[in-house]
Design a protein around this motif. Sequence first.
Motif, PDB file in Angstrom:
ATOM      1  N   TRP A 138       0.855  -1.180   0.000  1.00 13.28           N
ATOM      2  CA  TRP A 138       0.000   0.000   0.000  1.00 13.28           C
ATOM      3  C   TRP A 138       0.894   1.234   0.000  1.00 13.28           C
ATOM      4  CZ3 TRP A 138      -5.111  -0.184  -0.675  1.00 13.28           C
ATOM      5  CH2 TRP A 138      -5.829  -1.321  -0.286  1.00 13.28           C
TER       6      TRP A 138
ATOM      7  N   ILE B 228      -7.297   3.776  -5.437  1.00 17.10           N
ATOM      8  CA  ILE B 228      -8.573   3.885  -4.745  1.00 17.10           C
ATOM      9  C   ILE B 228      -9.115   5.301  -4.944  1.00 17.10           C
ATOM     10  CG2 ILE B 228      -9.743   3.599  -2.533  1.00 17.10           C
ATOM     11  CD1 ILE B 228      -8.399   1.036  -3.704  1.00 17.10           C
TER      12      ILE B 228
ATOM     13  N   PRO C 292      -9.732   2.432   1.745  1.00 21.28           N
ATOM     14  CA  PRO C 292      -9.212   1.311   0.958  1.00 21.28           C
ATOM     15  C   PRO C 292      -9.684  -0.039   1.497  1.00 21.28           C
ATOM     16  CG  PRO C 292      -7.509   2.091   2.435  1.00 21.28           C
ATOM     17  CD  PRO C 292      -8.698   2.995   2.642  1.00 21.28           C
TER      18      PRO C 292
ATOM     19  N   PHE D 133     -11.522  -4.735  -4.041  1.00 23.15           N
ATOM     20  CA  PHE D 133     -11.519  -3.363  -3.537  1.00 23.15           C
ATOM     21  C   PHE D 133     -12.929  -2.790  -3.632  1.00 23.15           C
ATOM     22  CE2 PHE D 133      -7.116  -3.826  -5.273  1.00 23.15           C
ATOM     23  CZ  PHE D 133      -6.457  -3.760  -4.060  1.00 23.15           C
TER      24      PHE D 133
END
Length: 565
Positions: free
Chosen positions: A111, A143, A149, A509
């Motif tokens: 990330w 995102i 997220p 996601f």
Amino acid sequence: MKEIINQKNIASVKATSFESADALVSRLTNRKDAWIHLGIPERITYLRYCLDGVQKVAAKWVEVTCQAKGIDPTKPLAGEEWMAGPMIILRNLQQLIRALEAGGQPKPKRWSTRSDGQVVAQVLPESLMDKILWMGFSAEVWIELGKSPTQGAIYRKKHALGRVTLILEAGNNLSLSLTDTLYKLFVEDQVVILKMSQISDYDGPFVEEAFRSLVEDGFFSVVYGDAALGSYLCHHPEIDTVHMTGSDRTHDAIVWGNTFEERSHRQAINQPLLTKPITSGLGCVTPVLVVPGRWSKSDLRFQARHVASMVTHNASFNCDAAKVLVTAKGWEQREAFLAALHEELAAIPTRKAYYPGARERYLGFLDQYPQAQPLVSADQECIPWTVIPDVPPVVGEYALNYEAFCGLLAEVSLDVSEPGEFLAKAVNFANEKVKGTLSCVLLVHPTTEKAYSTELDQAISLLRYGGIGVNIWTGIIYALGVTTWGAFPGNSLTNIGSGRGVIHNTYLFDYPQKSVVRSPFRIFPTPAWFATHKNLLQLGERITEFEANPRWSKLPGVILAALKG
């Protein structure tokens, strides 16, 4: 499995009556609550059954699809159907299994947070095996800015009630119907009735056989018929949601009405004909933005072959087919690149124009652009690869607003010469003057990328496209599965563009904005999507077998087949 081939031709399957469709919908309705309460171990079992099912039908399915598209199933080009169909489906299934084994929240490799606060997940490479298979490649999912997220919403909090979704298939891609189905079932928790397109209704029996376990247990059904059946099901009281692939015109006919007058009236009073939630993956006038730089002769030739393959793959019946080539007018190598591209296109054999309306669309473009240049001769069954020089980069231009969906490429030049200025103007052009937000390509030499890294990063950030390929055709974004596939968020029902929602997204996601895939400027060995690949059939078969059950022991065979390309 139903017999669908006679000795010479592909036989159409029997249309589903409205009464039979009613019975199938009722069965799904009775099972929709059972589906949302089905545990993860049971879902994984279904995914494994589907893995076995796809493998069992793959060879015959590819053979029939090749026959329908005018491809010799024993020649290299047949490998295209292996990779566009069974390979993508099997990869998708394996990824969903891994996602569910992680409780619906598989951990990305990394990330990161950009300076503006936008969160980015690295999803490729995931492993050492990925690094070998995708040498030099990387993929990210960005995102939505300001959104959390989070992943796997349905595995964190279940819906109170189940839902039945209708999927309307487009018919141009062998994997679409099944990956759409998997997404609705395992990511959005909806049972599915799939209406096959009449263009490729021969796919249906293979689909039913591959997903037999889901069919037998009442979680999935397949129907066959014309637009009347599709319309009937859209408005069926037991259908809760709709998903479609195709054109924005088809979408608007479904949502707002069949005639221009009805659509205009309904939009003016905001009273859609279809009031159910609808997601969609629609077309795009896909731009290829060529950043000026100093390229070698072999660079020019490689990228000319790359763009030519973006045009000709699947006879150009792809929503990610290259449709607008954007260059800098002041780039000193512009003419050399265009000449190399024309040579590459002229060297690629024409293909059967199997998708309905292709010739009419092609002739419509010729009426608009008398300067269009067919680069190869073609018989009545085919359409010649054709370029349209000197298309003005202006709002409302025909070639920038209508997706040809055949082998046409518009050539646009922007009045700049310097890379930084080109990137800024090309982003504005792609965002404001080209129809669609599905995917786009940036081609940039590594020396230029290094010198203008800030400008390139800003361009990627500002491009309003759901998929961005840097030195890579965006068909790979569709194929990867770990990346999302769908329009950039924000389209309204009255201005649908490339649609709403995503598919694939096997990291689950909840709020993806775009996927960005980067590759080396010169890819080695010959990419599998290149029209000139000499060993595509063997590669297609081997990589399909690998994706069904990824093992180190299978990797040398895949690599050897790729090296023979």
